[in-house]
Design an enzyme around this catalytic site. Structure first.
Site, PDB file in Angstrom:
ATOM      1  N   ASP A   1      16.000  28.818  -0.337  1.00 50.21           N
ATOM      2  CA  ASP A   1      15.563  27.293   0.207  1.00 50.21           C
ATOM      3  C   ASP A   1      16.678  26.581   0.051  1.00 50.21           C
ATOM      4  OD1 ASP A   1      12.664  28.005  -0.407  1.00 50.21           O
ATOM      5  OD2 ASP A   1      13.258  28.755  -2.420  1.00 50.21           O
TER       6      ASP A   1
ATOM      7  N   HIS B   1       9.996  28.663  -6.092  1.00 50.10           N
ATOM      8  CA  HIS B   1      10.314  29.401  -5.050  1.00 50.10           C
ATOM      9  C   HIS B   1       8.838  29.608  -4.302  1.00 50.10           C
ATOM     10  CE1 HIS B   1      11.694  31.646  -1.393  1.00 50.10           C
ATOM     11  NE2 HIS B   1      11.052  32.630  -1.876  1.00 50.10           N
TER      12      HIS B   1
END
Ligand code: NDP
Length: 326
Positions: A159, A187
């Protein structure tokens, strides 16, 4: 001549591992003068495929690959492991609800946590990639009471890397110049990529971009849905970039980030109001396996709101698996 570092990879016959193990063996993780020994774990029915992976590793003739073995037994895989990538996880099947997924994975990560507890080096560094990664890492950590919680982290670096590249494109700067970028939380699509503190060449990215509507309506949702967008485009999941992020996160952790902020999901110490032990993405610096959280960053109203969303999701996941850890 350095003695070899022992590295275990689970889910080693899968897609991410296929992008990961060759880079580890080539020296991309620990450098061209550090020999590594790979232990590859996968399910009994995957041992044939694992053998194929080992044949290819052999055919690469990597000078840094000092040895390798395949197994379906976590205790064998983790024996004296210095580094472990926990990639294998139960994928969401048709009609499977989130709690079924959490339950199936809780079982896998309880077993693996216990095996790490029993067999791994006391300084092992364990990076959980398999989803739900944060909660899987939490379960493994809780199942390994003799290992320090600091031995465990979950991957949020993908990310972070996705956010960095998108910001570089928007601001027209080189991605490598970006400092002090943060991705908070889980996540999952709830993670909060936050460039309020980010800089490039001493200049604030927020000032260079100066477009709050873009931040909220384009940037955050695009980073959050990037995995799905790759699947849509490629017809397969983002295995190579996930493997790359795993390398990045582990290398910064065990070698060092050299003062640069990187995002890592680590067990909370209560900072930022995150309940202790929840595996939460935070900004850190790392040096030779020791992680230092960047604390005291200010939260404005929007940040507080985004932070709460991803934290609540992780609290729910923790509560959903609590009975399995008792
Ligand atoms: P992948 O190698 O593609 O993915 C492995 C895990 O990584 C999944 O949980 C996946 O989550 C997760 N992941 C995290 N980030 C990403 C990302 N950006 N893109 C894609 N995946 C991401 O799965 P495969 O099915 O190819 O391989 C899994 C292997 O694990 C199989 O060989 C299987 O046999 C093994 N396995 C081993 C177990 C064990 O050793 N006990 C237990 C279970 C499986 P998501 O599914 O949400 O995409």
């Amino acid at each position: 001549e350095k003695s070899p570092v022992r590295i275990a990879v689970t889910g080693a016959a899968g897609q991410i591992a296929y992008a990961l193990v060759f880079r580890i063996a080539s020296g991309a993780l620990l450098g061209p003068d550090q020999p590594v020994v790979l232990t590859l774990l996968d399910l009994p029915q995957m041992q044939g495929a694992l053998k194929g992976v080992m044949m290819e590793l052999e055919d690469c003739a990597f000078p840094t690959l000092a040895g390798m073995a395949a197994t379906d037994d976590p205790k064998v895989a983790f024996r004296d492991a210095d580094i472990a990538f926990l990639v294998g996880a139960r994928p969401r099947g048709k009609g499977m609800e989130r709690k079924d997924l959490l339950g199936a994975n809780a079982e896998i990560f309880t077993v693996q946590g216990r095996a790490l507890n029993e067999a791994a080096s006391r300084d092992v560094r364990v990076l959980v990639v398999g989803n739900p990664a944060n909660t899987n890492a939490y379960i493994a950590m809780k199942s390994a009471p003799d290992l320090s919680p600091a031995c465990f982290s979950a991957m949020i670096r993908l990310d972070h890397n996705r956010a960095a590249s998108m910001l570089a494109g928007k601001a027209g700067i080189d991605v490598g110049t970006i400092e002090k970028l943060v991705v908070w939380g889980n996540h999952s699509p709830t993670m909060y990529p936050d460039y309020r503190f980010a800089e490039s060449g001493g200049r604030k990215l927020a000032a260079m971009i100066d477009d709050e509507a873009w931040n909220r309506e384009v940037f955050i949702p695009t980073v959050g849905k990037r995995g799905a967008a790759v699947i849509e485009a490629r017809g397969a999941s983002s295995a190579a970039s996930a493997a790359n992020a795993a390398i990045d996160q582990m290398r910064d952790w065990v070698v060092g980030s050299h003062g640069k902020w990187v995002s890592m999901a680590i067990a909370s110490d209560g900072s930022y109001g995150v309940p202790e032990d929840i595996m939460f993405g935070v900004p850190v610096t790392a040096e030779r396996g020791v992680v230092t959280r960047i604390s005291g960053l200010a939260m404005d109203e929007f940040a507080t709101e985004r932070f709460a969303i991803t934290l609540n999701e992780l609290k729910e996941e923790r509560d959903a698996v609590a009975h399995l850890l008792a």
